[in-house]
Design an enzyme around this catalytic site. Structure first.
Site, PDB file in Angstrom:
ATOM      1  N   GLU A 175       0.836  -1.209   0.000  1.00 38.59           N
ATOM      2  CA  GLU A 175       0.000   0.000   0.000  1.00 38.59           C
ATOM      3  C   GLU A 175       0.872   1.260   0.000  1.00 38.59           C
ATOM      4  O   GLU A 175       0.752   2.121   0.879  1.00 38.59           O
ATOM      5  CB  GLU A 175      -0.991  -0.019   1.170  1.00 38.59           C
ATOM      6  CG  GLU A 175      -1.963  -1.177   1.072  1.00 38.59           C
ATOM      7  CD  GLU A 175      -3.176  -1.118   2.013  1.00 38.59           C
ATOM      8  OE1 GLU A 175      -3.229  -0.231   2.874  1.00 38.59           O
ATOM      9  OE2 GLU A 175      -4.065  -1.974   1.845  1.00 38.59           O
ATOM     10  N   GLU A 306      -4.766  -8.845  -0.315  1.00 39.13           N
ATOM     11  CA  GLU A 306      -5.597  -8.560   0.859  1.00 39.13           C
ATOM     12  C   GLU A 306      -7.053  -8.501   0.406  1.00 39.13           C
ATOM     13  O   GLU A 306      -7.402  -7.667  -0.444  1.00 39.13           O
ATOM     14  CB  GLU A 306      -5.210  -7.241   1.527  1.00 39.13           C
ATOM     15  CG  GLU A 306      -3.878  -7.330   2.256  1.00 39.13           C
ATOM     16  CD  GLU A 306      -3.528  -6.088   3.064  1.00 39.13           C
ATOM     17  OE1 GLU A 306      -4.441  -5.383   3.528  1.00 39.13           O
ATOM     18  OE2 GLU A 306      -2.324  -5.835   3.221  1.00 39.13           O
TER      19      GLU A 306
HETATM   20  O1  AHR Z   1      -5.128  -6.116   6.903  1.00 38.70           O
HETATM   21  C1  AHR Z   1      -5.100  -4.955   7.667  1.00 38.70           C
HETATM   22  C2  AHR Z   1      -4.457  -3.783   6.936  1.00 38.70           C
HETATM   23  O2  AHR Z   1      -5.228  -3.431   5.847  1.00 38.70           O
HETATM   24  C3  AHR Z   1      -3.091  -4.037   6.349  1.00 38.70           C
HETATM   25  O3  AHR Z   1      -2.073  -3.881   7.276  1.00 38.70           O
HETATM   26  C4  AHR Z   1      -3.004  -2.977   5.287  1.00 38.70           C
HETATM   27  O4  AHR Z   1      -2.174  -3.352   4.221  1.00 38.70           O
HETATM   28  C5  AHR Z   1      -4.441  -2.768   4.876  1.00 38.70           C
HETATM   29  O5  AHR Z   1      -4.783  -1.441   4.835  1.00 38.70           O
END
Ligand code: AHR
Length: 507
Positions: A175, A306
């Site tokens: 990110e 994610e």
């Molecule tokens: O999964 C939780 C968080 O969500 C992670 O650390 C981040 O990459 C995302 O914003």
């Protein structure tokens, strides 16, 4: 009653469904690592070298293909050298992203690799671009994967590990548009090229470098990255700097400020959740379309590293720990995602649910007081669907009557399905999202025949039903006997809000 027909051609193989679409994620966040995977060697909880054995045993049943670590946002403030050597000498830090708690670095590189070995899974290491250096990342790769003799090899050996490990999956930042450095896409793409250059293939350990990619539907970010994928003109045979690019997309029932409760939700929240989950299809399609322009041969993978539901934390728990309950609704979000992933198998190389234990849409919840372990409804979807891993996808052509519902102006298809074949075994997964009505489904099999089918069902009386230490199997799979073998196919009535898998030998 909603009715649907699913036409499946057994003799028309689609792309392989990579097992890595069933990947996992473990961050130093809340009780995912500490209290989840790791209890330390002195714990009364049965462990091997500090790793919880009940968690390992439960996850081994899922055949998890890879585990992403150490973050997430944490990865961009993690300095790997703090997590090696004698534990009592390891420096401490503050985990500023997640709860401002002190991190003692007792779970580091060697502990993570031991965990992967116990799980029988491949490591996916996410390197620090946000606050690290190129040298730091380059040396971590060398420490883990180089054989023979070198400064990092000597350091690894001094810490008790002679043989190099094999590490294929390597994340270049996380990110970078947000917690990983708040960068512009252009700057992030340049950094990805620079870091990737120094993340070397040592010996025959070939890295699959994953550049930090877009959030949700930010297709411009993907375009910027794809423009930088290789160095046309600087080499006679241009080679890609990175082999994959990531995207993150979470499922919420509303805006970030009003995500809603994991347990206390109504039908409208439920349907809004399913519309958000369905949006994953549109998002993957959008990114894949951009990638096709620059990489028509599909050599670069899209990596959804994610995904999953994100609710308000459970009342009374640390807001920085992202601990949430997990109901039948979460399970159906997962089953819907897998149908979408299978459809995108040609471009989607990996997907990682966030996160495996005690954080967000977890497979396993552990009780901090009693240490009891609970398998969530989502866990059961991963288990019921594991036969799709590395299988050949089969397209499912669905047509239905009364299987669409309008949710705040968006059409939601309430019946979803995907199918595959592997080692002579046919597997079809069916989800009925309708909260109240069963769906009659005919599976019209063409181009082959199957033998005696076996079916399993995951459902519960209420959408809000979930498992607890006191009711471990409130939502658990059971045999499904509502299947009829019809001429050239199968017929079944899929109960409301349920997930069904049917497995049969191909004759
Ligand atoms: O999964 C939780 C968080 O969500 C992670 O650390 C981040 O990459 C995302 O914003």
């Amino acid at each position: 009653m909603p009715r649907a027909t699913a036409v499946i051609n057994l003799d028309i193989p689609g792309p392989t469904i990579s097992r890595h679409l069933y990947g996992h994620f473990a961050e130093h966040l809340g009780r995912c690592i500490y209290g989840g995977f790791w209890v330390g060697e002195d714990s009364s909880v049965p462990n091997e070298g500090g790793i919880r054995l009940d968690v390992v045993e439960a996850l081994r049943a899922l055949d998890i293909p890879n585990l992403r670590w150490p973050g997430g946002c944490f990865a961009d403030e993690y300095h790997w050298r703090d997590g090696i050597g004698p534990r009592e000498d390891r420096p401490r830090m503050v985990n500023t992203h997640w709860g401002n708690v002190e991190e003692d670095n007792s779970f580091g590189t060697h502990e993570f690799m031991a965990l992967c070995e116990l799980l029988g899974t491949e490591p996916y290491i996410s390197g620090n671009v946000g606050s690290g250096t190129v040298r730091e990342m380059s040396e971590w790769v060398e420490y883990l994967t180089r054989d023979g003799d070198s400064p990092m090899v000597r350091l690894r050996k001094a810490n008790g590990r002679d043989e190099p490990w094999r590490v294929k999956y390597w994340g270049i930042g996380n990110e970078t548009w947000g917690c990983g450095g708040n960068m512009r896409a252009e700057y992030s793409a340049d950094l990805a090229r620079q870091y990737a250059t120094y993340c070397r293939d040592h010996g025959d350990n070939k890295l699959y470098r994953i550049a930090s990619g877009a959030s949700d539907a930010d297709y411009e970010w993907t375009q910027t990255l794809m423009q930088q994928i290789s160095c046309f003109g600087c080499d006679a045979t241009p080679k890609n700097f990175f082999q994959g690019i990531s995207v993150h997309h979470y499922t919420l029932a509303g805006p970030w400020e009003a995500k809603g409760s994991a347990l206390d939700f109504d039908r409208d929240d439920y349907y809004r959740t399913m519309v958000a989950a369905q949006r994953t299809d549109e998002i993957l399609t959008g990114h894949a379309r951009v990638m096709d322009v620059y990489d028509p041969g599909r050599t670069v993978g899209l990596v959804l590293d994610e995904w999953g539901t994100w609710w308000d934390v459970e009342p009374g728990t640390n807001p920085g720990f992202l601990f949430q309950q997990n109901t039948l609704r979460d399970a159906l979000v997962a089953s819907l995602h897998f149908d979408i992933f299978h459809k995108h198998a040609a471009r989607l190389h990996m997907a990682n649910i966030a996160q495996t234990v005690n954080v967000l849409q977890a497979m396993i919840l552990t009780d901090p007081d009693t240490e009891a372990l609970v398998l969530t409804p989502t866990y059961h979807v991963f288990e019921m669907n594991k036969g799709h891993q590395d299988a050949t996808s089969l397209a499912v052509h669905l047509r239905g009557e009364n299987t669409e519902r309008s949710v705040d102006g968006t059409e939601l298809a309430t019946v979803s399905a995907s199918a595959s074949v592997k080692d002579g075994s046919f597997l079809v997964s069916v989800t009925n999202l309708d909260a109240d009505e069963a769906a009659e489904l005919v599976i019209d099999l063409r181009g082959g025949t199957i033998g005696e089918p076996q079916a399993r069902l995951l459902t519960a009386g209420r959408l809000q039903d979930h498992n607890t230490p006191q009711a471990q199997a409130a939502v658990a799979p059971r045999e499904f006997d509502g299947l009829k073998v019809a001429d050239g196919g199968l017929a079944l009535t899929v109960p409301p809000h349920s997930f069904v898998t049917i497995q049969a030998p191909v004759l």
